[in-house]
Design a protein around this motif. Structure first.
Motif, PDB file in Angstrom:
ATOM      1  N   PRO A 261       0.929  -1.358  -0.082  1.00 24.90           N
ATOM      2  CA  PRO A 261       0.201  -0.159   0.106  1.00 24.90           C
ATOM      3  C   PRO A 261       0.691   1.279  -0.041  1.00 24.90           C
ATOM      4  N   GLU A 262       2.318   1.207   0.337  1.00 26.17           N
ATOM      5  CA  GLU A 262       2.839   2.455   0.468  1.00 26.17           C
ATOM      6  C   GLU A 262       3.225   2.931  -1.048  1.00 26.17           C
ATOM      7  N   LEU A 263       3.034   2.060  -2.181  1.00 19.01           N
ATOM      8  CA  LEU A 263       3.271   2.478  -3.427  1.00 19.01           C
ATOM      9  C   LEU A 263       2.047   3.435  -3.991  1.00 19.01           C
ATOM     10  N   TYR A 264       0.973   3.611  -3.326  1.00 17.64           N
ATOM     11  CA  TYR A 264      -0.063   4.585  -3.352  1.00 17.64           C
ATOM     12  C   TYR A 264      -0.357   5.524  -2.284  1.00 17.64           C
ATOM     13  N   LEU A 265       0.542   5.825  -1.454  1.00 17.47           N
ATOM     14  CA  LEU A 265       0.076   6.657  -0.402  1.00 17.47           C
ATOM     15  C   LEU A 265      -0.287   8.384  -1.085  1.00 17.47           C
ATOM     16  N   ALA A 266      -1.267   8.917  -0.377  1.00 16.56           N
ATOM     17  CA  ALA A 266      -1.664  10.031  -0.778  1.00 16.56           C
ATOM     18  C   ALA A 266      -1.392  11.252   0.327  1.00 16.56           C
ATOM     19  N   THR A 267      -1.527  12.224  -0.381  1.00 16.45           N
ATOM     20  CA  THR A 267      -1.721  13.460   0.363  1.00 16.45           C
ATOM     21  C   THR A 267      -2.881  14.386   0.137  1.00 16.45           C
ATOM     22  N   GLY A 268      -3.644  14.054  -0.854  1.00 15.54           N
ATOM     23  CA  GLY A 268      -4.561  14.869  -1.217  1.00 15.54           C
ATOM     24  C   GLY A 268      -5.981  14.257  -0.739  1.00 15.54           C
ATOM     25  N   PRO A 269      -7.229  14.827  -1.013  1.00 15.43           N
ATOM     26  CA  PRO A 269      -8.260  14.497  -0.457  1.00 15.43           C
ATOM     27  C   PRO A 269      -8.953  13.138  -0.639  1.00 15.43           C
ATOM     28  N   TYR A 270      -8.240  12.115  -1.858  1.00 18.37           N
ATOM     29  CA  TYR A 270      -8.852  10.787  -1.733  1.00 18.37           C
ATOM     30  C   TYR A 270      -7.403  10.070  -1.709  1.00 18.37           C
ATOM     31  N   VAL A 271      -7.454   8.799  -1.559  1.00 20.75           N
ATOM     32  CA  VAL A 271      -6.603   7.580  -1.499  1.00 20.75           C
ATOM     33  C   VAL A 271      -7.144   6.361  -2.408  1.00 20.75           C
ATOM     34  N   ILE A 272      -6.150   6.008  -3.256  1.00 22.19           N
ATOM     35  CA  ILE A 272      -6.767   4.614  -3.995  1.00 22.19           C
ATOM     36  C   ILE A 272      -7.083   3.640  -3.032  1.00 22.19           C
ATOM     37  N   SER A 273      -8.239   3.087  -3.005  1.00 20.51           N
ATOM     38  CA  SER A 273      -8.572   1.965  -2.149  1.00 20.51           C
ATOM     39  C   SER A 273      -8.901   0.453  -2.897  1.00 20.51           C
ATOM     40  N   ASP A 274      -9.042   0.572  -4.280  1.00 23.88           N
ATOM     41  CA  ASP A 274      -9.277  -0.607  -5.067  1.00 23.88           C
ATOM     42  C   ASP A 274      -8.672  -0.231  -6.548  1.00 23.88           C
ATOM     43  N   PHE A 275      -8.198  -1.141  -6.973  1.00 17.79           N
ATOM     44  CA  PHE A 275      -7.923  -0.980  -8.585  1.00 17.79           C
ATOM     45  C   PHE A 275      -7.723  -2.407  -9.174  1.00 17.79           C
ATOM     46  N   VAL A 276      -8.762  -2.698 -10.254  1.00 20.19           N
ATOM     47  CA  VAL A 276      -8.775  -4.005 -10.714  1.00 20.19           C
ATOM     48  C   VAL A 276      -8.507  -3.617 -12.270  1.00 20.19           C
ATOM     49  N   ALA A 277      -7.558  -4.262 -12.818  1.00 19.11           N
ATOM     50  CA  ALA A 277      -7.013  -4.076 -14.157  1.00 19.11           C
ATOM     51  C   ALA A 277      -7.971  -3.910 -15.341  1.00 19.11           C
ATOM     52  N   ASP A 278      -7.462  -2.898 -15.957  1.00 21.43           N
ATOM     53  CA  ASP A 278      -8.502  -2.603 -17.248  1.00 21.43           C
ATOM     54  C   ASP A 278     -10.002  -2.267 -16.673  1.00 21.43           C
ATOM     55  N   GLN A 279     -10.260  -2.266 -15.468  1.00 24.94           N
ATOM     56  CA  GLN A 279     -11.756  -2.148 -15.074  1.00 24.94           C
ATOM     57  C   GLN A 279     -12.158  -0.859 -14.454  1.00 24.94           C
ATOM     58  N   TYR A 280     -11.555  -0.672 -13.122  1.00 23.30           N
ATOM     59  CA  TYR A 280     -11.714   0.728 -12.497  1.00 23.30           C
ATOM     60  C   TYR A 280     -10.746   0.860 -11.354  1.00 23.30           C
ATOM     61  N   VAL A 281     -10.667   2.162 -11.122  1.00 24.87           N
ATOM     62  CA  VAL A 281     -10.144   2.481  -9.763  1.00 24.87           C
ATOM     63  C   VAL A 281     -11.144   3.302  -8.941  1.00 24.87           C
ATOM     64  N   THR A 282     -10.921   2.574  -7.438  1.00 23.46           N
ATOM     65  CA  THR A 282     -11.817   3.359  -6.505  1.00 23.46           C
ATOM     66  C   THR A 282     -10.958   4.248  -5.773  1.00 23.46           C
ATOM     67  N   LEU A 283     -11.491   5.296  -5.367  1.00 20.50           N
ATOM     68  CA  LEU A 283     -10.860   6.360  -4.637  1.00 20.50           C
ATOM     69  C   LEU A 283     -11.970   6.666  -3.219  1.00 20.50           C
ATOM     70  N   THR A 284     -11.177   6.495  -2.212  1.00 20.63           N
ATOM     71  CA  THR A 284     -11.941   6.806  -1.117  1.00 20.63           C
ATOM     72  C   THR A 284     -11.257   7.952  -0.145  1.00 20.63           C
ATOM     73  N   ALA A 285     -12.294   8.667   0.604  1.00 24.61           N
ATOM     74  CA  ALA A 285     -11.897  10.037   1.228  1.00 24.61           C
ATOM     75  C   ALA A 285     -10.575   9.697   2.089  1.00 24.61           C
ATOM     76  N   ASN A 286      -9.553  10.397   1.853  1.00 22.02           N
ATOM     77  CA  ASN A 286      -8.332  10.059   2.825  1.00 22.02           C
ATOM     78  C   ASN A 286      -8.545  10.780   4.265  1.00 22.02           C
ATOM     79  N   PRO A 287      -8.380   9.797   5.208  1.00 20.91           N
ATOM     80  CA  PRO A 287      -8.629  10.194   6.632  1.00 20.91           C
ATOM     81  C   PRO A 287      -7.663  11.110   7.030  1.00 20.91           C
ATOM     82  N   GLU A 288      -6.456  11.279   6.435  1.00 18.77           N
ATOM     83  CA  GLU A 288      -5.366  12.027   6.992  1.00 18.77           C
ATOM     84  C   GLU A 288      -5.391  13.351   6.534  1.00 18.77           C
TER      85      GLU A 288
END
Length: 610
Positions: A261-288
């Motif tokens: 999970p350190e490969l997609y750490l976030a500083t913005g409003p959202y953080v990647i929470s799921d990513f399925v190849a060629d289908q979708y990326v899901t972003l979830t509100a970043n609690p930090e």
């Protein structure tokens, strides 16, 4: 309803990013995060890199995501105007001559793992985007896979090479002195070797130095890794910088959710929470995230739907809430038939163009190194036919043929430049003229393999029109199309010509220049002209608007005289969204629909998936 008129949309030349497609400051509102709320947006190209500052990762499909997950010192709203993001940090000119700029991270800004953002992150960003510490004269061309565009396993392990495309005459390339760290490790101060007119746009969102240090140097402790990165940079330690640069280049490339999970750490409003190849990326509100752009919606899923009609169908079925596909006549008809949908149309800042590989093409004779062949091929490109058949049915009177490599239609200087840049020679197809030039050239292998997006219906039709026309003149146009076209752009030996869209990301006068400057990050066709480079250098330090326009007009003429390629059309834009969502207010600059995603809201405040 109309989104924007052509005149308003096309007034600025900006930084360019590879496009897959296609008046508030956006500080969030008082409603706060609605727990359980979610919406789904569609985009036409899959995400594949968390580092949009490399030549491989510099694409809209990637930067849409990182815009929402990696915070920075400023961003553009949809006026468009530059907004300082003081909740992330501040910057100021502390001395005019030499130009000296101090960047300071605001208190309480953390990565999504809780690690503070600090000078180690900023210093690593400087090292990567200045390339001041790179091994001199190293050329990565021999170590790039022509099938994928990525570096091969044979890439030397003892070389310091940051793949940012930085040049020594622009941006952070002008900061050759190692910046000083201050304010208890919260700031860095950079001294430019020369003035730079767009200095305020030089410093994009940083990546986590502690993650790079841990992976590159085999460390476990975050603070130890940060310090190791700082030490390597300050001591110019090539033994440590080589793996650091290597990981920065490739360590953040992934096409599905990484195990780490350190490969997609976030500083913005959202953080990647799921990513399925060629289908979708899901972003979830970043609690930090404690910044000004706190989101209303807890979860945004971005589905990858290359086919525009399939995107419309998904919108009609309620599978997605927002789409911004490449517009076609069928798309317009399909959207007009839908109820409960808001449709915004207009002309975008993105433009279609065809480039020729000046060096390292696929053709064994490196066909486009010959200026007669370049001129011949450009005479066959059916620009007007492409506009009439593919764009006019969508945009009507707003359909715009573009005839400048530098200026957008409607911008000051455009008309005068077009009148003098030589583009008129390629206004109409000239098969006989092309035949004569091809015969004079002496080439024996007339094969031209063209790279384009095969999963984009408009591009498939565009290729067919170009192929049919060029073949009439004696060229043998073959298909190098790929659904992975973005990563292949600029790859030696992969193709001979390409067509795609450049999308503006800023209003900076200098930031389209890396497309044409020798070695620039967007110079994907190995173009090099000393006179063009000299003009680029002048533009980098020119603050007078009239002189900027004059220099840009000179550069435009050089490019057409060199038969660099042809511009074709400005993109017709279309964004559609369901009544379930509100706050959608696209910008002409990238990231278009996503620029204010933190302001989006679900109208029913429900938690259904939509």
């Amino acid at each position: 309803m109309k989104r924007i008129s052509a005149a308003v949309a096309l007034t600025a030349v900006g930084a360019l990013v590879i496009s897959g497609c296609a008046a508030t400051e956006g500080g969030g509102d008082d409603s706060g995060l609605v727990e359980g709320s979610s919406i789904t947006a569609a985009w036409n190209q899959p995400f594949y890199s968390y580092n949009g500052n490399t030549s491989f990762g510099n694409a809209t499909a990637n930067n849409n995501i990182t815009y929402l997950t990696l915070d920075g010192f400023n961003y553009y709203n949809n006026t468009p105007e530059l907004v300082k993001n003081t909740s992330f940090g501040s910057y100021e000119v502390v001395e005019e001559d030499p130009l000296t700029v101090k960047y300071t991270v605001a208190d309480g800004v953390n990565w999504s793992d809780g690690t503070p953002v600090d000078a180690s992150d900023l210093l690593l960003e400087w090292a990567a985007l200045s390339r001041a510490l790179d091994t001199p004269d190293f050329d990565p061309a021999d170590f790039t896979d022509p099938d994928t565009g990525e570096f091969t396993d044979a890439f030397p392990t003892d070389v310091v090479y940051f793949d940012s495309g930085a040049t020594p005459t622009a941006g952070l390339g002008l900061v050759t002195q190692t910046p000083e760290i201050g304010d208890d490790g919260k700031s860095i101060t950079m001294v430019y070797d020369a003035q730079f007119v767009d200095w305020e746009l030089s410093f994009p969102s940083p990546l986590p130095a502690h993650v790079v240090g841990k992976n590159a140097l085999g460390l476990d402790d975050n603070e130890e890794a940060k310090q190791a990165v700082i030490d390597a940079i300050q001591n110019k330690d090539d033994a440590a910088l080589a793996p650091i640069s290597s990981f920065w280049n490739t360590g953040f490339n992934f096409t599905e959710l990484p195990d780490d999970p350190e490969l997609y750490l976030a500083t913005g409003p959202y953080v990647i929470s799921d990513f399925v190849a060629d289908q979708y990326v899901t972003l979830t509100a970043n609690p930090e995230y404690k910044g000004d752009n706190a989101p209303n919606i807890e979860e945004i899923t971005i589905r990858f739907i290359p086919d525009p009609l399939a995107a419309v169908q998904a919108l009609e079925n309620g599978e997605v809430d927002i789409i911004s596909p490449q517009a076609t006549a069928d798309i317009k008809t399909a959207l007009d038939a839908l109820d409960g949908i808001t449709v915004l149309t207009g002309v975008e800042g993105t433009y279609e163009h065809l480039d020729l590989q000046f060096d390292q093409g696929k053709n064994p004779e490196n066909i486009f190194s010959n200026p007669k062949v370049r001129e011949a091929f450009l005479k066959t490109v059916p620009r007007q036919e492409i506009l009439d058949k593919l764009i006019v049915p969508i945009a009507g009177e707003d359909a715009l043929l573009r005839s400048s490599q530098i200026f957008v239609p409607g911008a000051e200087g455009y008309d005068e430049s077009v009148a003098n840049n030589g583009s008129e020679a390629f206004a109409d197809v000239d098969i006989e003229g092309a035949k004569a030039l091809l015969a004079e050239s002496g080439v024996t292998d007339t094969s031209v393999c063209i790279l384009y997006a095969t999963n984009n219906p408009r591009r498939v039709n565009e290729f067919a029109l170009i192929q049919a026309s060029a073949n009439q003149a004696g060229f043998n146009v073959t298909d190098c199309g790929s659904d992975q076209w973005g990563g292949l752009l600029g790859t030696p030996g992969a193709y001979d010509a390409s067509f795609f869209g450049w999308q503006s990301t800023s209003l900076g006068v200098t930031n389209s220049l890396p497309t044409f400057q020798t070695g620039g990050i967007n110079n994907l066709n190995f173009y090099s002209n000393a006179e063009a480079d000299a003009i680029v250098e002048q533009l980098n330090v020119e603050f007078d608007t009239d002189k900027q326009i004059e220099l840009q007009q000179q550069l435009d003429k050089i490019l057409w005289d060199d038969f660099y390629g042809v511009t074709i059309f400005q993109f017709p834009g279309v964004t559609a969204f369901s009544d379930r969502v509100e706050g959608i207010d696209p910008s002409i600059l990238a990231p278009t629909i996503f620029w204010n995603a933190w302001d989006w809201a679900v109208t029913d405040s429900g938690s259904d998936e939509g």
